[in-house]
Design an enzyme around this catalytic site. Structure first.
Site, PDB file in Angstrom:
ATOM      1  N   LYS A 190      -3.862 -11.985  -8.214  1.00 38.19           N
ATOM      2  CA  LYS A 190      -5.192 -12.300  -7.675  1.00 38.19           C
ATOM      3  C   LYS A 190      -6.288 -11.391  -8.228  1.00 38.19           C
ATOM      4  O   LYS A 190      -6.027 -10.267  -8.648  1.00 38.19           O
ATOM      5  CB  LYS A 190      -5.161 -12.238  -6.158  1.00 38.19           C
ATOM      6  CG  LYS A 190      -4.988 -10.850  -5.612  1.00 38.19           C
ATOM      7  CD  LYS A 190      -5.457 -10.776  -4.173  1.00 38.19           C
ATOM      8  CE  LYS A 190      -5.509  -9.318  -3.742  1.00 38.19           C
ATOM      9  NZ  LYS A 190      -6.201  -9.027  -2.543  1.00 38.19           N
TER      10      LYS A 190
ATOM     11  N   LYS B   9     -10.361  -5.917  -6.081  1.00 39.86           N
ATOM     12  CA  LYS B   9     -11.076  -4.692  -6.443  1.00 39.86           C
ATOM     13  C   LYS B   9     -10.120  -3.658  -7.020  1.00 39.86           C
ATOM     14  O   LYS B   9     -10.406  -3.027  -8.034  1.00 39.86           O
ATOM     15  CB  LYS B   9     -11.761  -4.108  -5.199  1.00 39.86           C
ATOM     16  CG  LYS B   9     -13.029  -4.854  -4.843  1.00 39.86           C
ATOM     17  CD  LYS B   9     -13.470  -4.586  -3.418  1.00 39.86           C
ATOM     18  CE  LYS B   9     -13.388  -5.837  -2.588  1.00 39.86           C
ATOM     19  NZ  LYS B   9     -13.866  -5.748  -1.234  1.00 39.86           N
TER      20      LYS B   9
ATOM     21  N   LYS C 104       0.848  -1.205   0.000  1.00 40.78           N
ATOM     22  CA  LYS C 104       0.000   0.000   0.000  1.00 40.78           C
ATOM     23  C   LYS C 104       0.882   1.253   0.000  1.00 40.78           C
ATOM     24  O   LYS C 104       0.592   2.236  -0.681  1.00 40.78           O
ATOM     25  CB  LYS C 104      -0.915   0.001   1.221  1.00 40.78           C
ATOM     26  CG  LYS C 104      -2.239  -0.707   0.987  1.00 40.78           C
ATOM     27  CD  LYS C 104      -3.240   0.273   0.409  1.00 40.78           C
ATOM     28  CE  LYS C 104      -4.495  -0.224  -0.175  1.00 40.78           C
ATOM     29  NZ  LYS C 104      -5.078  -1.460  -0.068  1.00 40.78           N
TER      30      LYS C 104
HETATM   31  P1  TYM Z   1     -10.995  -7.885   1.538  1.00 42.58           P
HETATM   32  O1  TYM Z   1     -12.170  -7.010   1.675  1.00 42.58           O
HETATM   33  O2  TYM Z   1      -9.904  -7.481   0.634  1.00 42.58           O
HETATM   34  O3  TYM Z   1     -11.469  -9.322   1.108  1.00 42.58           O
HETATM   35  C1  TYM Z   1     -12.462 -10.006   1.841  1.00 42.58           C
HETATM   36  C2  TYM Z   1     -12.180 -11.487   1.869  1.00 42.58           C
HETATM   37  O4  TYM Z   1     -12.095 -11.993   0.538  1.00 42.58           O
HETATM   38  C3  TYM Z   1     -10.863 -12.663   0.348  1.00 42.58           C
HETATM   39  N1  TYM Z   1     -10.378 -12.435  -1.004  1.00 42.58           N
HETATM   40  C4  TYM Z   1      -9.931 -13.417  -1.799  1.00 42.58           C
HETATM   41  N2  TYM Z   1      -9.829 -14.742  -1.593  1.00 42.58           N
HETATM   42  C5  TYM Z   1      -9.365 -15.487  -2.606  1.00 42.58           C
HETATM   43  N3  TYM Z   1      -8.999 -14.973  -3.801  1.00 42.58           N
HETATM   44  C6  TYM Z   1      -9.074 -13.649  -4.061  1.00 42.58           C
HETATM   45  N4  TYM Z   1      -8.740 -13.161  -5.224  1.00 42.58           N
HETATM   46  C7  TYM Z   1      -9.564 -12.803  -3.027  1.00 42.58           C
HETATM   47  N5  TYM Z   1      -9.782 -11.463  -2.909  1.00 42.58           N
HETATM   48  C8  TYM Z   1     -10.275 -11.257  -1.675  1.00 42.58           C
HETATM   49  C9  TYM Z   1      -9.909 -12.068   1.372  1.00 42.58           C
HETATM   50  O5  TYM Z   1      -8.862 -12.945   1.668  1.00 42.58           O
HETATM   51  C10 TYM Z   1     -10.840 -11.842   2.524  1.00 42.58           C
HETATM   52  O6  TYM Z   1     -10.984 -13.033   3.256  1.00 42.58           O
HETATM   53  N6  TYM Z   1      -8.505  -7.155   5.776  1.00 42.58           N
HETATM   54  C11 TYM Z   1      -9.638  -7.816   5.196  1.00 42.58           C
HETATM   55  C12 TYM Z   1     -10.957  -7.455   5.816  1.00 42.58           C
HETATM   56  C13 TYM Z   1     -11.004  -7.727   7.279  1.00 42.58           C
HETATM   57  C14 TYM Z   1     -11.104  -9.012   7.899  1.00 42.58           C
HETATM   58  C15 TYM Z   1     -11.109  -8.760   9.293  1.00 42.58           C
HETATM   59  C16 TYM Z   1     -11.189 -10.302   7.398  1.00 42.58           C
HETATM   60  C17 TYM Z   1     -10.953  -6.797   8.270  1.00 42.58           C
HETATM   61  N7  TYM Z   1     -11.014  -7.408   9.479  1.00 42.58           N
HETATM   62  C18 TYM Z   1     -11.199  -9.819  10.222  1.00 42.58           C
HETATM   63  C19 TYM Z   1     -11.292 -11.353   8.326  1.00 42.58           C
HETATM   64  C20 TYM Z   1     -11.286 -11.095   9.709  1.00 42.58           C
HETATM   65  C21 TYM Z   1      -9.682  -7.439   3.727  1.00 42.58           C
HETATM   66  O7  TYM Z   1      -9.156  -6.464   3.312  1.00 42.58           O
HETATM   67  O8  TYM Z   1     -10.422  -8.265   2.973  1.00 42.58           O
END
Ligand code: TYM
Length: 329
Positions: free
Chosen positions: A194, A197, A111
């Protein structure tokens, strides 16, 4: 019964990566565990979203969570900022989180490289906020994709450190929901890493079938394998990775065989892939259209969810305060 916690940032619409990374097996997950699903709106603030858009983004993720099959009768669904106890635990955990380890996190470094004009403290302490989300319910399992593996590891480290420091077994050390197997990484269709977004290479759960077909058709391919049983280049492997999650086993086997015999026709593969993605997303898309705009329902779900989440969260904060010596007069 295990406690499961799943979180998704409110930065855009849900895509296939989110679906298979965080919501995978959600029917079983909800029946076999005590589940919390939340929308991480605080986390999304590290990139300074337009205040006029933030609520709409939260609403979209909430709608899509519900449309994907999260059942508010079985699970607790809430918005992170509706549970202020998370902020207090975040603050307390930050006292035991060190600059060096936070700055070394892969996501922080990435980031910081991408937005050098906005390397804020929220970005640096992103893993502590995530640990607070998880530890506030003392979750056993966290369904996450591969990209969150390091954050989960840091959560365990913070939990262990807290327990060691205060000499008790208070926090559990949460593991990934599919612990024991490789965590999932759904690739993008652009041949890069991957699906994400910010990468702009997503297939969304609410996407129109025509648009899905178009995106799949445009995926990078080549003139085909030249030798029997050859290794696939990354951009072809990516198509197979998606095929493996959306299609039946025999379909995957069929295309693997065609690849191995150098008889694969990418047009057919893409047609099949688009069809099977649409099979997964179509019912979700229909439910999104049903739920969208039903503000009374969304209000009911989030207010009941916040109440249930705060019950569990306030218990944790009360106990953590006590352990750390914060006592009332
Ligand atoms: P975020 O919003 O980027 O993504 C949400 C969840 O989707 C999964 N994910 C993926 N899994 C497989 N392949 C992909 N291409 C892919 N893109 C996204 C992410 O691994 C995630 O599980 N930091 C987290 C949000 C968060 C969170 C938490 C998650 C905040 N607090 C506590 C679990 C527990 C995030 O940015 O996810």
């Amino acid at each position: 019964m295990d406690i499961v916690l799943s979180g998704i940032r409110s930065t855009g619409n849900l895509h296939l990566g989110n679906y298979y990374g965080a919501l995978r097996n959600f029917t079983r997950m909800q029946h076999e565990n005590k589940c919390f699903f939340f929308i991480a709106d605080y986390h999304s603030m590290t990139t300074h979203p337009d205040p006029k858009q933030l609520h709409g983004n939260v609403k979209n993720v909430l709608t899509e969570y519900l449309a994907a099959g999260i059942d508010p009768e079985l699970s607790t669904i809430y918005v992170q900022s509706d549970v202020p106890e998370v902020c207090e635990l975040y603050l307390l955990l930050n006292m035991h989180a060190y600059m060096g380890e936070l700055a070394k996190t892969v996501s922080f470094k990435e980031k910081a490289r991408k937005q050098p004009e906005n390397v804020n403290a929220g970005l640096l302490t992103y893993p502590t906020l995530m640990a607070a989300d998880i530890l506030i319910h003392n979750a056993d399992k966290v369904p996450v994709g591969k990209d969150q593996e390091q954050h989960l590891e840091m959560t365990r480290k913070f939990a262990r450190r807290f327990n060691n420091l205060y000499g008790l077994e208070y926090f559990k050390e949460p593991v990934a929901y599919n612990f024991g197997q490789e965590l999932i990484k759904i690739p993008g269709l652009d041949g890069s890493g991957k699906m994400g977004k910010s990468e702009g290479n997503c297939i969304y759960l609410g996407e129109d079938p025509k648009s899905i077909e178009k995106k799949v058709k445009r995926a990078l391919t080549d003139e085909g394998p030249k030798e029997f049983n050859s290794e696939k280049p990354d951009y072809i492997e990516n198509l197979f990775t998606i095929l493996k999650v959306v299609s039946a086993e025999e379909v995957v086997k069929h295309y693997e065989e065609l690849w191995n015999k150098c008889e694969i026709r990418y047009g057919d593969l893409k047609k099949q892939l688009a069809e099977d993605i649409i099979k997964v997303t179509s019912p979700i898309r229909e439910r999104i259209l049903d739920i969208q705009g039903d503000d009374a329902y969304l209000h009911k779900v989030t207010s009941e969810g916040a109440e249930k989440a705060r019950e569990s969260a306030s218990k944790t904060v009360r106990e953590v305060r006590e352990i750390m010596g914060i006592t009332k007069f």
